[in-house]
Design a protein around this motif. Structure first.
Motif, PDB file in Angstrom:
ATOM      1  N   SER A  32       0.820  -1.207   0.000  1.00 34.37           N
ATOM      2  CA  SER A  32       0.000   0.000   0.000  1.00 34.37           C
ATOM      3  C   SER A  32       0.856   1.261   0.000  1.00 34.37           C
ATOM      4  CB  SER A  32      -0.921   0.002   1.233  1.00 34.37           C
ATOM      5  OG  SER A  32      -1.672   1.192   1.301  1.00 34.37           O
TER       6      SER A  32
ATOM      7  N   GLY B  34      -5.660  10.660   9.555  1.00 37.14           N
ATOM      8  CA  GLY B  34      -6.290   9.339   9.621  1.00 37.14           C
ATOM      9  C   GLY B  34      -7.434   9.263  10.603  1.00 37.14           C
TER      10      GLY B  34
ATOM     11  N   GLY C 186      -9.344   5.938  10.083  1.00 43.31           N
ATOM     12  CA  GLY C 186      -8.525   5.982   8.888  1.00 43.31           C
ATOM     13  C   GLY C 186      -9.291   6.264   7.613  1.00 43.31           C
ATOM     14  N   LYS C 187      -8.535   6.462   6.551  1.00 43.11           N
ATOM     15  CA  LYS C 187      -9.115   6.746   5.241  1.00 43.11           C
ATOM     16  C   LYS C 187      -9.426   5.489   4.453  1.00 43.11           C
ATOM     17  CE  LYS C 187      -6.591  11.116   4.780  1.00 43.11           C
ATOM     18  NZ  LYS C 187      -5.586  11.874   3.987  1.00 43.11           N
TER      19      LYS C 187
ATOM     20  N   LEU D  57      -7.747   1.294   3.623  1.00 39.64           N
ATOM     21  CA  LEU D  57      -6.523   0.691   3.109  1.00 39.64           C
ATOM     22  C   LEU D  57      -6.279   1.099   1.667  1.00 39.64           C
ATOM     23  CD1 LEU D  57      -4.237  -1.287   3.855  1.00 39.64           C
ATOM     24  CD2 LEU D  57      -5.637  -3.120   2.884  1.00 39.64           C
ATOM     25  N   GLY D  58      -5.096   1.636   1.390  1.00 36.59           N
ATOM     26  CA  GLY D  58      -4.722   2.057   0.043  1.00 36.59           C
ATOM     27  C   GLY D  58      -5.071   3.495  -0.286  1.00 36.59           C
ATOM     28  N   ASN D  59      -5.705   4.212   0.635  1.00 37.46           N
ATOM     29  CA  ASN D  59      -6.189   5.568   0.346  1.00 37.46           C
ATOM     30  C   ASN D  59      -5.319   6.669   0.941  1.00 37.46           C
ATOM     31  OD1 ASN D  59      -8.412   4.563  -1.086  1.00 37.46           O
ATOM     32  ND2 ASN D  59      -9.632   4.373   0.779  1.00 37.46           N
ATOM     33  N   SER D  60      -4.103   6.351   1.287  1.00 37.82           N
ATOM     34  CA  SER D  60      -3.207   7.364   1.854  1.00 37.82           C
ATOM     35  C   SER D  60      -2.866   8.434   0.822  1.00 37.82           C
ATOM     36  CB  SER D  60      -1.918   6.699   2.347  1.00 37.82           C
ATOM     37  OG  SER D  60      -0.925   7.663   2.606  1.00 37.82           O
TER      38      SER D  60
ATOM     39  N   ILE E  51       1.743   5.771   7.765  1.00 39.49           N
ATOM     40  CA  ILE E  51       0.785   5.339   6.747  1.00 39.49           C
ATOM     41  C   ILE E  51      -0.254   4.400   7.357  1.00 39.49           C
ATOM     42  CG2 ILE E  51       0.537   4.244   4.488  1.00 39.49           C
ATOM     43  CD1 ILE E  51       2.060   6.900   4.496  1.00 39.49           C
TER      44      ILE E  51
ATOM     45  N   GLU F 113      -2.673   6.607   9.007  1.00 39.17           N
ATOM     46  CA  GLU F 113      -3.468   7.371   8.040  1.00 39.17           C
ATOM     47  C   GLU F 113      -4.540   6.504   7.394  1.00 39.17           C
ATOM     48  OE1 GLU F 113      -2.905  10.243   4.086  1.00 39.17           O
ATOM     49  OE2 GLU F 113      -1.264   8.981   4.783  1.00 39.17           O
ATOM     50  N   GLU F 114      -4.189   5.277   7.040  1.00 38.39           N
ATOM     51  CA  GLU F 114      -5.140   4.420   6.328  1.00 38.39           C
ATOM     52  C   GLU F 114      -6.050   3.630   7.256  1.00 38.39           C
ATOM     53  OE1 GLU F 114      -2.546   3.691   2.246  1.00 38.39           O
ATOM     54  OE2 GLU F 114      -3.013   2.000   3.549  1.00 38.39           O
TER      55      GLU F 114
END
Length: 377
Positions: free
Chosen positions: A44, A249, A253-254, A256-259, A277, A280-281
């Protein structure tokens, strides 16, 4: 804890003990889960960078997965060796590690502005990572066989010559790893010694040496400034981007993969700063969940250390526990700006072949000792 008499005498124990005792599946399971989670997060965090470099998005994750597979195999091999053999070969183990660290001065290659790696053709090896398990084995041997020496500063200094040589070599290019190695010594000697004054004095001397090394290199002083004044410091960019990632985050979080920060804003997003990260995710809960896994692993390792058959085995496992705990604290402290920026990786999770190899070797040492424990209900 039983006496250490059995490790002071030569025994006719077999070299391997794959078929002896029970296997500690709890430690194995948590370790493998952390490794697999790390591969997922590396994919990610590095996919954008990989594409920008002209590689497939899974480029870094694939490399980490291959090295992780080999490291897990190494873990099983290490765990299958009768732990008593590590006692007899401790000097050779740390000697080889020191020689490899010294080879960096001759054969080392530069990366990210530092010369820490040796190019073996198929992989780059960072010898300083292998010094960590070597120190855990050696310190366990000297603390179990020379317990009285630990209470005298001069005698303790003689015992520390070999590991301090290795740490001194590493400190010239990698002060943060040298600190982790030194803390392994501090923790094990603190546990083993009756008089803690000598090791406290050693710790204070190490602090003075660290200040000298920081003052000698301008970039190290810049890291202190980035820690104290990240908003205004010329070196505070990475710290600020890490804090932005953690703050954005939120709780969950946002996804998985959306950082956003991994798209060129946060340097080393798949390496030293991967915890940013994760937060954040996956949010605060994701970050706390990973820390909870580490706590579970440390408690499991503590159980093995407490119930080890002798002092050598116990001290060796304590050394592993100390290394994981110290490295976890430093990495999380750096990404949250609680500690000055360093190059310490997040155990099991950050990208880096040498790091994951050293971690799995250490888990192999723990599993080797656990084979001698009695199964419990």
């Amino acid at each position: 804890m039983s006496s250490n008499t059995d490790t002071n005498k030569k025994q006719k124990a077999s070299f391997f003990h794959f078929d002896e005792g029970f296997f500690d599946y709890q430690t194995l399971f948590i370790s493998v889960v952390l490794v697999l989670f790390g591969i997922m997060m590396i994919y990610s965090a590095s996919s954008y960078r990989a594409v920008m470099e002209g590689n497939p998005d899974y480029f870094y994750a694939k490399k980490q997965a291959l090295i992780a597979a080999g490291s897990i195999l190494a873990m099983f091999l290490v765990s299958g060796v009768n732990y008593k053999k590590y006692y007899y070969f401790a000097v050779y183990i740390i000697g080889i590690a020191i020689i490899l660290c010294g080879c960096v001065f001759v054969l080392g290659i530069a990366s990210h502005g530092a010369v820490r790696w040796i190019n073996l053709g198929f992989v780059k090896l960072q010898p300083s990572e292998l010094l960590k398990p070597a120190i855990a084995v050696y310190i366990a041997k000297v603390c179990s066989s020379h317990a009285k020496w630990l209470n005298d500063f001069k005698s303790l200094s003689k015992l520390m010559i070999l590991p301090l040589i290795g740490i001194g070599i590493v400190a010239t290019e990698n002060l943060s790893t040298a600190i982790v190695c030194f803390m392994i010594i501090v923790v094990v000697v603190f546990v083993a010694a009756d008089n803690v004054r000598p090791i406290i004095l050693w710790f204070l001397l190490a602090v003075v040496a660290g200040i000298v090394l920081i003052s000698a290199e301008g970039y190290r002083g810049g890291r202190i400034d980035a820690w104290l004044n990240p908003e205004t410091s010329d070196n505070g960019y990475q710290t600020m981007q890490s804090l932005y990632a953690i703050g954005s985050g939120g709780l969950f979080g946002k996804g998985l993969g959306n950082s956003i920060q991994k798209t060129g804003f946060l340097p080393e997003s798949h390496n030293d700063m991967i915890f940013s990260i994760i937060c954040e995710e996956l949010g605060l809960f994701g970050g706390l969940g990973i820390i909870a896994l580490f706590v579970m692993l440390l408690f499991r390792i503590k159980y093995v250390a407490t119930n080890s058959p002798n002092k050598f085995a116990s001290y060796m496992v304590i050394g592993v526990m100390a290394q994981i705990a110290v490295q976890l604290i430093i990495n999380v402290g750096v990404v949250t700006n609680t500690l000055p920026p360093t190059g310490v990786t997040l155990p099991f999770i950050s990208y880096g072949g040498s790091s994951i190899l050293a971690m799995m070797i250490e888990i192999g040492l723990v599993l080797s000792v656990s084979r001698q424990l009695e199964p419990y209900e």
